[in-house]
Enzyme design. Structure first.
Site, PDB file in Angstrom:
ATOM      1  N   VAL A  10       0.835  -1.205   0.000  1.00  0.00           N
ATOM      2  CA  VAL A  10       0.000   0.000   0.000  1.00  0.00           C
ATOM      3  C   VAL A  10       0.873   1.259   0.000  1.00  0.00           C
ATOM      4  O   VAL A  10       0.624   2.208  -0.751  1.00  0.00           O
ATOM      5  CB  VAL A  10      -0.946  -0.019   1.230  1.00  0.00           C
ATOM      6  CG1 VAL A  10      -1.608   1.328   1.437  1.00  0.00           C
ATOM      7  CG2 VAL A  10      -2.002  -1.103   1.059  1.00  0.00           C
ATOM      8  N   GLU A  64      -4.087  -6.148  -5.225  1.00  0.00           N
ATOM      9  CA  GLU A  64      -2.755  -6.542  -5.691  1.00  0.00           C
ATOM     10  C   GLU A  64      -2.886  -7.054  -7.121  1.00  0.00           C
ATOM     11  O   GLU A  64      -3.869  -7.693  -7.483  1.00  0.00           O
ATOM     12  CB  GLU A  64      -2.166  -7.627  -4.786  1.00  0.00           C
ATOM     13  CG  GLU A  64      -1.757  -7.063  -3.445  1.00  0.00           C
ATOM     14  CD  GLU A  64      -1.023  -8.074  -2.579  1.00  0.00           C
ATOM     15  OE1 GLU A  64      -0.426  -9.025  -3.114  1.00  0.00           O
ATOM     16  OE2 GLU A  64      -1.067  -7.894  -1.351  1.00  0.00           O
ATOM     17  N   PHE A  86     -16.662 -11.586  -7.915  1.00  0.00           N
ATOM     18  CA  PHE A  86     -16.385 -12.303  -6.664  1.00  0.00           C
ATOM     19  C   PHE A  86     -17.366 -13.430  -6.369  1.00  0.00           C
ATOM     20  O   PHE A  86     -17.655 -13.744  -5.225  1.00  0.00           O
ATOM     21  CB  PHE A  86     -16.275 -11.317  -5.487  1.00  0.00           C
ATOM     22  CG  PHE A  86     -14.926 -10.649  -5.486  1.00  0.00           C
ATOM     23  CD1 PHE A  86     -14.566  -9.813  -6.514  1.00  0.00           C
ATOM     24  CD2 PHE A  86     -14.003 -10.908  -4.485  1.00  0.00           C
ATOM     25  CE1 PHE A  86     -13.301  -9.226  -6.560  1.00  0.00           C
ATOM     26  CE2 PHE A  86     -12.735 -10.330  -4.525  1.00  0.00           C
ATOM     27  CZ  PHE A  86     -12.396  -9.491  -5.564  1.00  0.00           C
ATOM     28  N   CYS A 141      -5.018  -9.522   2.900  1.00  0.00           N
ATOM     29  CA  CYS A 141      -6.112  -8.616   3.254  1.00  0.00           C
ATOM     30  C   CYS A 141      -7.320  -9.365   3.803  1.00  0.00           C
ATOM     31  O   CYS A 141      -7.664  -9.227   4.976  1.00  0.00           O
ATOM     32  CB  CYS A 141      -6.493  -7.772   2.049  1.00  0.00           C
ATOM     33  SG  CYS A 141      -5.107  -6.779   1.471  1.00  0.00           S
ATOM     34  N   LYS A 192      -3.247 -15.180  -5.834  1.00  0.00           N
ATOM     35  CA  LYS A 192      -4.074 -14.900  -7.009  1.00  0.00           C
ATOM     36  C   LYS A 192      -3.128 -14.530  -8.146  1.00  0.00           C
ATOM     37  O   LYS A 192      -1.943 -14.252  -7.899  1.00  0.00           O
ATOM     38  CB  LYS A 192      -5.079 -13.786  -6.729  1.00  0.00           C
ATOM     39  CG  LYS A 192      -4.434 -12.435  -6.497  1.00  0.00           C
ATOM     40  CD  LYS A 192      -5.504 -11.369  -6.455  1.00  0.00           C
ATOM     41  CE  LYS A 192      -4.894  -9.990  -6.455  1.00  0.00           C
ATOM     42  NZ  LYS A 192      -5.874  -8.931  -6.427  1.00  0.00           N
TER      43      LYS A 192
HETATM   44  C1  UGA Z   1      -8.632  -7.082  -1.608  1.00  0.00           C
HETATM   45  C2  UGA Z   1      -9.796  -6.196  -2.094  1.00  0.00           C
HETATM   46  O1  UGA Z   1     -10.317  -6.722  -3.316  1.00  0.00           O
HETATM   47  C3  UGA Z   1      -9.324  -4.754  -2.316  1.00  0.00           C
HETATM   48  O2  UGA Z   1     -10.435  -3.952  -2.653  1.00  0.00           O
HETATM   49  C4  UGA Z   1      -8.714  -4.237  -1.008  1.00  0.00           C
HETATM   50  O3  UGA Z   1      -8.212  -2.929  -1.159  1.00  0.00           O
HETATM   51  C5  UGA Z   1      -7.570  -5.154  -0.594  1.00  0.00           C
HETATM   52  O4  UGA Z   1      -8.070  -6.497  -0.426  1.00  0.00           O
HETATM   53  C6  UGA Z   1      -7.003  -4.640   0.705  1.00  0.00           C
HETATM   54  O5  UGA Z   1      -7.731  -4.613   1.706  1.00  0.00           O
HETATM   55  O6  UGA Z   1      -5.870  -4.160   0.706  1.00  0.00           O
HETATM   56  P1  UGA Z   1      -6.575  -8.312  -2.811  1.00  0.00           P
HETATM   57  O7  UGA Z   1      -6.314  -8.939  -1.484  1.00  0.00           O
HETATM   58  O8  UGA Z   1      -5.443  -7.725  -3.577  1.00  0.00           O
HETATM   59  O9  UGA Z   1      -7.666  -7.125  -2.647  1.00  0.00           O
HETATM   60  O10 UGA Z   1      -7.188  -9.438  -3.746  1.00  0.00           O
HETATM   61  P2  UGA Z   1      -8.608  -9.791  -4.393  1.00  0.00           P
HETATM   62  O11 UGA Z   1      -8.557  -9.542  -5.836  1.00  0.00           O
HETATM   63  O12 UGA Z   1      -9.706  -9.175  -3.639  1.00  0.00           O
HETATM   64  O13 UGA Z   1      -8.644 -11.370  -4.163  1.00  0.00           O
HETATM   65  C7  UGA Z   1      -8.623 -11.911  -2.844  1.00  0.00           C
HETATM   66  C8  UGA Z   1      -8.712 -13.412  -2.885  1.00  0.00           C
HETATM   67  O14 UGA Z   1     -10.017 -13.818  -3.252  1.00  0.00           O
HETATM   68  C9  UGA Z   1      -7.767 -14.099  -3.877  1.00  0.00           C
HETATM   69  O15 UGA Z   1      -7.172 -15.214  -3.241  1.00  0.00           O
HETATM   70  C10 UGA Z   1      -8.674 -14.554  -5.000  1.00  0.00           C
HETATM   71  O16 UGA Z   1      -8.210 -15.694  -5.657  1.00  0.00           O
HETATM   72  C11 UGA Z   1      -9.953 -14.840  -4.237  1.00  0.00           C
HETATM   73  N1  UGA Z   1     -11.172 -14.764  -5.046  1.00  0.00           N
HETATM   74  C12 UGA Z   1     -11.549 -13.608  -5.621  1.00  0.00           C
HETATM   75  C13 UGA Z   1     -11.954 -15.898  -5.183  1.00  0.00           C
HETATM   76  O17 UGA Z   1     -11.649 -16.972  -4.645  1.00  0.00           O
HETATM   77  N2  UGA Z   1     -13.107 -15.812  -5.937  1.00  0.00           N
HETATM   78  C14 UGA Z   1     -13.504 -14.667  -6.509  1.00  0.00           C
HETATM   79  O18 UGA Z   1     -14.568 -14.657  -7.156  1.00  0.00           O
HETATM   80  C15 UGA Z   1     -12.699 -13.541  -6.373  1.00  0.00           C
END
Ligand code: UGA
Length: 448
Positions: A15, A159, A256, A267, A327
């Site tokens: 961040v 990320e 999501f 996060c 991810k």
């Molecule tokens: C998340 C939030 O999406 C951001 O908005 C927030 O700013 C950030 O946390 C934070 O608090 O700093 P991030 O952790 O980078 O962002 O990743 P995401 O894209 O949200 O994915 C999180 C996890 O969920 C990953 O492991 C991904 O594979 C999983 N995921 C996502 C699923 O299993 N299914 C989905 O449909 C979407």
């Protein structure tokens, strides 16, 4: 006070560094500060301590035009600053609560180094109520201080997409108490406000709570999809189509709802726990948060059970894991479901060989028992099962005829429902996705 401003950023993690780059890119003069001397030396030499698409280039560009510099000393960053961002880590304690040790220290250091009035901005994700604590720290350190006011400005970047999220934000949230602090924050974000990005002003507690609420809600969507995956498997439905139907309703939205190994990263897992602890502290029981976590843990256990069911005994079996990052688009393996799965497989006696396009270095340090390969084909060699854990594009484009030739048994478990199931089935693979009731192959060990 006129734009551009002088900005200090304390903490150059994900961040913090993205904040440095984007604040400089919108015209401010930025000094990034971190205690980690090695990291600062790397940044000063034009490097980037982690993989984030476009970040290294943006940092280099802003350093070159003289808007961005780095230091190990808080005083150097904070001197003459108009705004100081606190971007330090808030790691989980054993209780699940987020540790605020670094936040408190950053507040104290900033207060001691402040030379003039300034807004001290919480950017790290913190529980509601943190601003009050920080104000006490500022007052205690500098009873004679210049006017130091706190604002909450939570970060919503993802990320892998962080640079874009930060330069083209869907919303900018600022919680502040005084008109003076509000105005300064508006000056800070003036270029983005002028471009029409949504700018929301609230009180501080609302901003703090809203950040946790967003992450908890997104995690809830993922766990809902994973619970539906269980229902789909048991009823012969396909969760991908169920999600498609749900997502077509604008009140629900398609994002999501991808079932699979569940969420990881630094996060969601940490914030869910911290949010639950906060609810408890506030005297509110919020069992939904615990359910979200339970379903998420079960998602990994569910994929493990599929591998076990398909391979019968796991001892002496070789399992190829494709993807280790939590991810695609990042080298971050913190709380990665792939590593949790690797752990279960290794404990059950399987030999695990993994490959990830970006996360190999981090994974080797974190999981020394994990064997690694130089590419996906190398990882598939002699494997009895291939599990897709992270849906990198390069895995979707693999030559599966070649993969099949490399493998001992042609068995694919698609932990992210990202592969073309029909084409794998037609190539003769045994295929199991997550929640794909009518599609999965017979759960039986294939002929050797
Ligand atoms: C998340 C939030 O999406 C951001 O908005 C927030 O700013 C950030 O946390 C934070 O608090 O700093 P991030 O952790 O980078 O962002 O990743 P995401 O894209 O949200 O994915 C999180 C996890 O969920 C990953 O492991 C991904 O594979 C999983 N995921 C996502 C699923 O299993 N299914 C989905 O449909 C979407």
């Amino acid at each position: 006070m006129t734009y551009p401003l002088r900005v200090a950023v304390v903490g150059t993690g994900h961040v913090g560094l993205v904040t440095c780059a984007s604040m400089a890119a919108i015209g401010h003069t930025v000094v990034g500060m971190d205690n980690d001397e090695e990291k600062i030396a790397k940044l000063q030499a034009g490097g980037c301590p982690f993989y984030e698409p476009g970040l290294k280039e943006l940092l280099a560009e802003q350093t070159e035009v003289g808007r961005l510099s780095f230091t190990n000393h808080v005083a150097d960053a904070v001197r003459d600053a108009d705004v100081a961002f606190i971007c330090v880590g808030t790691p989980p304690r054993a209780s699940g609560e987020a540790s605020m040790v670094a936040v408190e220290k950053a507040g104290r250091d900033i207060a001691r180094a402040a030379t003039k009035e300034m807004v001290v901005v919480e950017k790290s994700t913190v529980p509601a109520g943190t601003a009050g604590r920080l104000a006490q720290v500022l007052n205690h350190e500098r009873p004679d201080r210049p006017n130091l006011e706190i604002a909450s400005n939570p970060e919503f970047l993802r990320e892998g997409n962080a640079v874009r999220d930060s330069l083209e934000p869907e919303r900018i949230l600022v919680g502040a108490h005084s008109q003076w602090a509000r105005e300064r924050m508006r000056e800070l974000y003036a270029p983005q406000i002028d471009k029409g990005h949504k700018y929301i002003e609230t009180d501080i507690a609302t901003a703090e709570l809203a950040k946790h609420a967003c992450n908890a809600f997104l995690a809830m969507k993922i766990s809902f999809a994973n619970a539906l995956a269980e229902m789909s498997e048991r009823s012969g439905a396909d969760v991908m189509h169920v999600a498609e139907v749900m997502g077509a309703d604008p009140r629900i939205g398609p994002a999501f709802l991808n079932a699979g190994l569940g969420y990881g990263g630094y996060c969601f897992p940490k914030d869910l726990q911290a949010f639950g602890r906060l609810a408890g502290k506030l005297g509110y029981d919020f069992p939904l948060l615990r359910e979200i976590e339970r379903i998420n843990t079960e998602a990994v256990a569910g994929v493990f059970a599929k591998v076990q069911e398909l391979l019968w005994n796991l001892e002496d079996k070789r399992v190829c894991l494709l993807g280790l990052a939590f991810k695609p688009g990042t080298d971050d393996i913190r709380f990665s479901p792939a590593l949790a799965l690797a752990d279960l497989l290794i404990q059950a006696g399987a030999e695990v060989i993994a490959y990830d396009p970006e996360a190999m270095h981090a994974a080797k340090a974190e999981a020394p028992k994990l064997q690694t390969a130089s590419d996906a084909y190398d990882a598939a060699e002699g494997a009895h099962c291939l599990v897709l854990c992270t849906e990198w594009d390069e895995f979707k484009a693999l030559d599966f005829v070649r993969i099949k030739n490399e493998m001992d048994y042609p068995v694919v478990v698609d932990g992210r429902n990202a592969l073309d199931a029909q084409s794998l089935l037609s190539l003769g693979f045994t295929y199991a996705g997550v929640g794909r009731g009518g599609l999965d192959s017979e759960a039986a060990m294939p002929d050797a």
